[in-house]
Design a protein around this motif. Structure first.
Motif, mmCIF file in Angstrom:
data_model
loop_
_atom_site.group_PDB
_atom_site.id
_atom_site.type_symbol
_atom_site.label_atom_id
_atom_site.label_comp_id
_atom_site.label_asym_id
_atom_site.label_seq_id
_atom_site.Cartn_x
_atom_site.Cartn_y
_atom_site.Cartn_z
ATOM 1 N N ARG A 129 -41.128 -12.541 -6.470
ATOM 2 C CA ARG A 129 -40.580 -11.431 -5.687
ATOM 3 C C ARG A 129 -40.160 -11.866 -4.287
ATOM 4 O O ARG A 129 -39.383 -11.175 -3.644
ATOM 5 N N ASN A 161 -36.252 -12.756 -4.284
ATOM 6 C CA ASN A 161 -35.206 -11.746 -4.030
ATOM 7 C C ASN A 161 -35.608 -10.776 -2.918
ATOM 8 O O ASN A 161 -35.099 -9.668 -2.831
ATOM 9 N N LEU A 167 -38.167 -8.993 -2.303
ATOM 10 C CA LEU A 167 -38.977 -7.794 -2.519
ATOM 11 C C LEU A 167 -40.331 -7.942 -1.825
ATOM 12 O O LEU A 167 -41.010 -6.975 -1.548
ATOM 13 N N ARG A 179 -29.208 -9.143 -2.710
ATOM 14 C CA ARG A 179 -29.921 -8.866 -3.966
ATOM 15 C C ARG A 179 -28.973 -8.599 -5.135
ATOM 16 O O ARG A 179 -29.364 -8.686 -6.298
ATOM 17 N N MET A 192 -33.065 -8.971 -12.313
ATOM 18 C CA MET A 192 -34.510 -9.087 -12.520
ATOM 19 C C MET A 192 -34.929 -8.269 -13.738
ATOM 20 O O MET A 192 -34.419 -7.177 -13.965
ATOM 21 N N PHE A 211 -38.616 -7.108 -16.137
ATOM 22 C CA PHE A 211 -40.051 -6.911 -15.916
ATOM 23 C C PHE A 211 -40.815 -6.866 -17.232
ATOM 24 O O PHE A 211 -40.251 -6.624 -18.295
ATOM 25 N N ALA A 256 -39.265 -1.374 -17.140
ATOM 26 C CA ALA A 256 -38.826 -0.609 -15.970
ATOM 27 C C ALA A 256 -37.496 0.119 -16.197
ATOM 28 O O ALA A 256 -36.626 0.130 -15.330
ATOM 29 N N LEU A 257 -37.356 0.724 -17.365
ATOM 30 C CA LEU A 257 -36.158 1.526 -17.618
ATOM 31 C C LEU A 257 -36.418 2.964 -17.172
ATOM 32 O O LEU A 257 -37.552 3.430 -17.200
ATOM 33 N N PRO A 287 -27.375 -0.014 -11.731
ATOM 34 C CA PRO A 287 -27.142 -0.923 -10.597
ATOM 35 C C PRO A 287 -25.709 -0.822 -10.067
ATOM 36 O O PRO A 287 -25.486 -0.882 -8.861
ATOM 37 N N ARG A 328 -28.930 -4.643 -18.148
ATOM 38 C CA ARG A 328 -28.897 -4.022 -16.820
ATOM 39 C C ARG A 328 -28.936 -5.103 -15.739
ATOM 40 O O ARG A 328 -28.208 -5.032 -14.746
ATOM 41 N N ALA A 329 -29.781 -6.124 -15.957
ATOM 42 C CA ALA A 329 -29.929 -7.182 -14.947
ATOM 43 C C ALA A 329 -28.638 -7.986 -14.793
ATOM 44 O O ALA A 329 -28.389 -8.576 -13.754
ATOM 45 N N LEU A 380 -24.483 -6.715 -12.501
ATOM 46 C CA LEU A 380 -23.833 -7.016 -11.222
ATOM 47 C C LEU A 380 -23.385 -8.485 -11.148
ATOM 48 O O LEU A 380 -23.172 -9.011 -10.062
#
Lengths: 226, 325
Positions: free
Chosen positions: B45, B48, B50, B77, B82, B84, B88-89, B102, B149-150, B153
């Motif tokens: 962490r 990035n 965090l 970022r 990232m 998990f 983490a949805l 994102p 999702r990660a 971007l």
């Protein structure tokens, strides 16, 4: 037997007193909940931002807001109505009647709503917040695009409980001049020793509780499963 | 290139990470291994932003993390994805909406977001599940959504925090395969935190073992794992192998050269020394090579000679009564 029931004060006064009292109660409830919700949401946002477990921990600010929220919550509603009546008079122009009751009810409601909402928002999985942050979300984006949408079902069930709690409070407010069903139950029922009148009004309140609870659950299910 | 120099992080004056030095070249898969609570997720962490750190530096492609202000950090970022352990949805958003989230933060236009998210979901094998809710998916599928999702971007780095620890072995393999494929296709640098050695073996190029906030072993995965250094033993669990009565053991380190397994066969035929194989654990590593250890039993008086013959073949061999597996 049934004709005897219809001869009671409750049914004789139904159109003239009971119906207007129902609407008066509904208006008090709706407006105090609406204002309480708006202010409570703003306070909840501040609490969630500054909470030690929140998005931008600021313990001193959190403690300050928390102090006032707790203090207002420690007032029993009926005392709060009396205690703020000078302020009510300045703001509303009078300290009796339906409109005058909305101010203290709002005042009593927003800390409750803020606390429920704070708990709902902080309950959202910390990993989801961390994921959002990892993708470059700002605090406000996390608040409105992650926390509120995810906490919505929980917020709805909290609001359902609050609205029912404050239905009872509006009835209580009837004791100190607010009008509505509470006032009718007290003046026409309790003080005239008219049990039928009193219990019928309790029955009306009971039906209102059922309706609010039912609507709350319906809404909860709708947003929970989408 | 991720370059971590002398990084130290403290909580309440207690160092949770101390003197961490790591270099991760572009396009590599780097494993951070260690037991839970040793600081490996914290280190991840830090990469990035965090988590903040107290001293030292993290440089990513010449960007020094400590020099960034809040807005620059958010912008930075974007280039790091990232995933998990618990996925983490967002439970109340569909698969497609989760992948678009994102991009929503960065205010992409709607049509572009949808197109991109659909393509990514197609890539991770969930083209059919666009409108499903996360609660309708299996763990492996959820992690696939999280990977899509990660990637939304177009990151240069993917951080994986115990990404497969909640999945069963078969699903773990398929997720690791996906990560390895993506690493190749996009030349993505991947940093994986895990306590599972099998994860490190099957996908990582390089690794570090962290113990109580310190790096205790670092290097190419095969070099670290084939050495029986103490940190490795601690992590895998200390198991010993003892010679049967009247015999000695010979430990061979097999390192992927094709002639190695054949050498064992050849020496069995030509050395004039009888030996038995009592244990062998040889697995394919991420590089595609087969590596591991093999244990032989042999008469004590011939152990030295046999070991030397293996060494002549270029195989690291040692004799003794007892070895750590």
């Amino acid at each position: 037997m049934s004709s005897a029931l219809f001869e009671t004060a409750f049914f004789k006064n139904f159109n003239m007193i009971i119906i207007p009292a129902i609407f008066s109660t509904i208006r008090m409830l709706v407006f105090s909940m609406l204002f309480g919700f708006i202010i409570g949401t703003l306070v909840a946002i501040l609490l969630v931002m500054t909470s030690p477990y929140g998005l931008k921990p600021k313990p001193s600010v959190y403690k300050f807001i928390s102090f006032w929220v707790n203090m207002i919550r420690s007032f029993p509603v009926i005392i709060l109505i009396v205690a703020v009546s000078p302020l009510t008079r300045i703001l509303v122009g009078t300290s009796v009647g339906e409109k005058a009751a909305i101010f203290p009810l709002t005042l009593a409601a927003f800390p409750v709503i803020a606390r429920y909402m704070e708990a709902s928002l902080l309950e959202v999985d910390k990993n989801i917040v961390m994921a959002a942050r990892a993708f470059g979300a700002s605090d406000m984006q996390i608040m409105f695009k992650v926390l509120f949408p995810e906490a919505l079902p929980s917020i709805i069930s909290g609001m359902t409980t609050t609205v029912i709690l404050f239905l009872a409070s509006t009835a209580l407010a009837g004791a100190v001049g607010a009008g509505g069903l509470g006032a009718v139950a007290l003046t026409y029922g309790y003080q005239r020793f008219d049990d039928v009148m009193m219990y019928c009004i309790v029955a009306i309140l009971f039906v209102m509780v059922l309706i609010i609870q039912g609507l709350g659950e319906l809404l909860y299910k709708r947003v929970k499963t989408r | 290139m991720i370059e971590i120099k002398d990084l130290t992080k403290k909580y309440d004056n207690k160092a949770v990470l101390e003197n961490i030095n790591i270099k991760i070249p572009d396009g590599r898969i780097y494993g951070l291994a260690g037991q839970s609570g040793v600081g490996k997720s914290t280190l991840l962490r830090c990469i990035n932003g965090l988590e903040s750190f107290d001293s030292g530096s993290i440089c990513i492609d010449a960007t020094e993390l400590n020099s960034l202000n809040e807005a620059e950090m958010r912008e930075f970022r974007r280039s790091i994805g990232m995933i998990f352990q618990n996925f983490a949805l967002l439970e109340r958003k569909s698969v497609l909406e989760n992948v678009m989230l994102p991009m929503e933060f960065w205010k992409y236009d709607r049509a572009h977001m949808e197109k991109k998210a659909k393509a990514l979901l197609e890539r991770v094998g969930l083209g059919e599940k666009l409108n499903s809710m996360p609660s309708e998916l299996s763990g492996g599928q959820k992690q696939r959504v999280a990977i899509a999702r990660a990637l939304s971007l177009d990151p240069k780095i993917l951080l994986c925090d115990e990404a497969t620890s909640a999945l069963d072995p078969a699903i773990t393999l398929s997720i690791l395969e996906l990560i390895a494929d993506i690493n190749k296709e996009l030349n993505l640098t991947v940093v994986m935190v895990t306590h599972e050695m099998s994860v490190i073996k099957s996908v990582c190029d390089d690794m570090a073992i962290i113990e109580a906030g310190h790096i205790v072993a670092e290097g190419k995965v095969e070099d670290v794992l084939l050495s029986d250094a103490e940190p490795v033993r601690k992590l895998i669990g200390e198991r010993k192998i003892t010679a049967p009565v009247g015999k000695d053991l010979i430990k061979l380190v097999i390192r992927g050269k094709e002639e190695h397994p054949e050498a064992v066969c050849e020496l069995a035929r030509n050395s004039g020394i009888a030996f038995g194989i009592i244990s062998a654990e040889i697995e394919p590593f991420h590089s595609g090579e087969y590596m591991g250890h093999m244990y032989l039993t042999v008469d004590p008086e011939k152990a030295e000679t046999l070991a030397r013959k293996f060494i002549e073949y270029g195989i690291d061999a040692s004799s003794g009564k007892e070895f750590y597996l």
